[in-house]
Design an enzyme around this catalytic site. Structure first.
Site, PDB file in Angstrom:
ATOM      1  N   LEU A 178       0.872  -1.172   0.000  1.00 43.37           N
ATOM      2  CA  LEU A 178       0.000   0.000   0.000  1.00 43.37           C
ATOM      3  C   LEU A 178       0.908   1.220   0.000  1.00 43.37           C
ATOM      4  CD1 LEU A 178      -1.947  -2.274   0.907  1.00 43.37           C
ATOM      5  CD2 LEU A 178      -3.123  -0.578   2.296  1.00 43.37           C
ATOM      6  N   PHE A 179       0.834   2.010  -1.069  1.00 48.67           N
ATOM      7  CA  PHE A 179       1.903   2.968  -1.363  1.00 48.67           C
ATOM      8  C   PHE A 179       1.351   4.373  -1.563  1.00 48.67           C
ATOM      9  CE2 PHE A 179       5.271   4.870  -3.961  1.00 48.67           C
ATOM     10  CZ  PHE A 179       6.413   4.401  -3.332  1.00 48.67           C
ATOM     11  N   GLN A 291      -3.472   4.281  13.741  1.00 45.79           N
ATOM     12  CA  GLN A 291      -2.536   3.156  13.742  1.00 45.79           C
ATOM     13  C   GLN A 291      -2.263   2.632  15.152  1.00 45.79           C
ATOM     14  OE1 GLN A 291       1.004   3.977  11.355  1.00 45.79           O
ATOM     15  NE2 GLN A 291      -0.194   5.232   9.957  1.00 45.79           N
ATOM     16  N   CYS A 444      -5.546  28.867 -19.802  1.00 51.46           N
ATOM     17  CA  CYS A 444      -6.141  30.143 -20.198  1.00 51.46           C
ATOM     18  C   CYS A 444      -6.181  31.002 -18.938  1.00 51.46           C
ATOM     19  CB  CYS A 444      -7.525  29.951 -20.814  1.00 51.46           C
ATOM     20  SG  CYS A 444      -8.760  29.322 -19.651  1.00 51.46           S
TER      21      CYS A 444
END
Length: 481
Positions: A178-179, A291, A444
């Site tokens: 998982l990056f 975590q 633009c």
């Protein structure tokens, strides 16, 4: 013709006699890949006990020293000697520049049957070199002259670079990382690859495609520098609709945990479909509120990943992770990757239970995750340009990728009137010859006309985007990738 002696990691010779040949074979294959990616060719290679002798046509010492499974790599001079005196005189010619004006010592390793000892070689070579040096110092030398004597050949090390150690990439299977591209996930990928695992990257687009673009640049640098012997892949799952539903339907304190559980579920499906042996995350225990040990337990209980989840950074603090990022050459690129905005307005849950997570996930639309995973894009890291990982579904982007062709859709006024340096007017773009290897970014004043022009260019085969908010944004932000 450069010649190198590669000393293998100390773990490899300790493997059983049945396993060891497989490790050596894979290491040699990875070394060949490292040489070829550096623009060279392997002219010869053979095993010397726990070392590999490699002959090439160009200097590849740095590349060899970045192959996992290598303890160290050294460029050597080679000589077939006729006598001890011949060996000593040759070594003197090769090493006099190394010891010039410095205190030195000679270290010798010897294998085979000879009428002299290793100590004899050291003494003879030392005597030849001493007049060119500041003297012999066996305790604290400024330079060490290393010589290996094998049969009738002598090898003198001219340059030595330490390797990363570990196991040859590929001997322990494949893992899906998982990056995000920040500091944590690239280091986790590196540590996993160091243990012999081929790693591919799974990236979730959570907001601006700029984060995906920059994450790919990190993955590409990691692959070019360290991942030899295979072709890493960069898989992109557009998670923006998922993030939107989580932000609007999930209780605020549970949003981070719920989003992590959804990422686990997506990764599990990809891992099962693509045949990966494990899932790798950059989680460090307690580093972020999502975590905590309780939250990770709840996430895994709900996600039920079909493959083991590896967390190489679990016991590292942020300073240690950043130090590793610097060591492996990824710090500068990773520091440019923006952190995803928190989807919870304040303190998030740190002690979630599986029941709570499941209750919140039940609020989301059915098929939401399946739809996101089914549209996953897969890119070959080594051959894909970073700008080509930007999702094609995005007509507008909020940055200009490096190397993009900038097309000004206004009436041409020149740099002095605010045009972006290096841009060209639309009138000078050959509409009949779409660029196949370069992204076009149309600008633009406000981003409205450029959207129309970018859409038109796409119909003609260009990979074109419009710069969101146009030159107003350019003047306000540093948007170049």
């Amino acid at each position: 013709m450069p010649v190198y002696i590669v000393t293998v990691s100390g773990e490899i010779p300790l493997r059983s006699h049945r396993t060891r040949p497989r490790f050596y074979k894979r290491l040699l294959s990875n070394l060949v890949d490292a040489v070829e990616r550096s623009g060279g060719r392997v002219l010869g290679a053979r095993l010397l006990e726990a070392k590999i002798l490699v002959e090439t046509d160009v200097d590849v010492l740095e590349a060899l020293s970045r192959v996992f499974g290598v303890h160290r790599a050294g460029e050597v001079a080679v000589h077939e000697f006729k006598s001890l005196r011949d060996l000593a005189e040759w070594a003197g010619r090769e090493a006099r520049g190394l010891v010039s004006g410095r205190r030195f010592a000679v270290r010798v390793k010897r294998s085979g049957v000879h009428d002299f000892t290793s100590l004899d070689v050291a003494r003879e070579v030392g005597a030849v070199l001493k007049p060119y040096s500041a003297g012999v110092d066996l305790e604290n030398p400024e330079v060490t002259v290393e010589i290996e004597v094998r049969g009738g050949r002598a090898y003198l090390y001219k340059r030595v670079v330490e390797g990363p150690g570990g196991l040859p990439t590929g001997v322990e299977g494949r893992a899906l990382v998982l990056f995000s591209g920040g500091f944590d996930s690239p280091v986790a990928a590196w540590l996993t690859a160091k243990r012999g695992v081929e790693v591919d990257f799974l990236h979730f687009t959570l907001g601006s495609p700029r984060a995906t673009y920059l994450a790919f640049k990190v993955a590409r640098e990691l692959s070019l520098r360290w991942l030899y012997g295979y072709r890493p892949r960069f898989m992109v799952v557009d998670f923006r609709r998922v993030v939107g539903e989580v932000a609007s339907k999930v209780e605020w304190r549970m949003r981070q945990v719920a989003l992590r559980a959804l990422m686990y579920q997506a990764a599990s499906r990809v891992a099962e479909k693509e045949g990966f042996d494990a899932i790798v995350t950059g989680e460090s225990l307690g580093q972020a509120s999502s975590q905590t040990l309780r939250n990770l337990e709840a996430v895994e209980a709900v996600a039920k990943p079909v493959k083991p989840v590896l967390r190489p950074l679990a016991g590292l603090d942020k300073e240690e992770i950043i130090a590793l990022s610097r060591r492996i050459g990824l710090y500068e690129l990773s520091s440019k990757v923006p952190e995803a905005c928190a989807i919870a307005p304040s303190r998030v849950e740190t002690r979630a239970t599986p029941v709570e997570v499941e209750r919140e996930l039940a609020k989301l639309s059915q098929g939401l995750l399946d739809e996101a995973v089914s549209k996953m894009a897969v890119h070959d890291v080594l051959s894909t340009k970073p700008e080509y990982v930007i999702p094609s579904s995005d007509l507008e982007i909020d940055f200009i990728p490096e190397g993009a062709l900038i097309v000004d859709a206004r009436g041409w006024r020149g740099v002095e009137d605010g045009a972006i340096p290096g841009s060209i007017p639309l009138s000078k773009l050959d509409l009949e010859k779409p660029s196949v290897d370069r992204v076009v970014v149309v600008v633009c004043d406000t981003g409205s006309i450029s959207q129309v022009v970018a859409g038109m260019l796409r119909e003609r085969g260009f990979k074109a985007f419009s710069l969101r908010d146009g030159l107003k944004y350019w003047r306000r932000e540093a948007v170049r990738g």
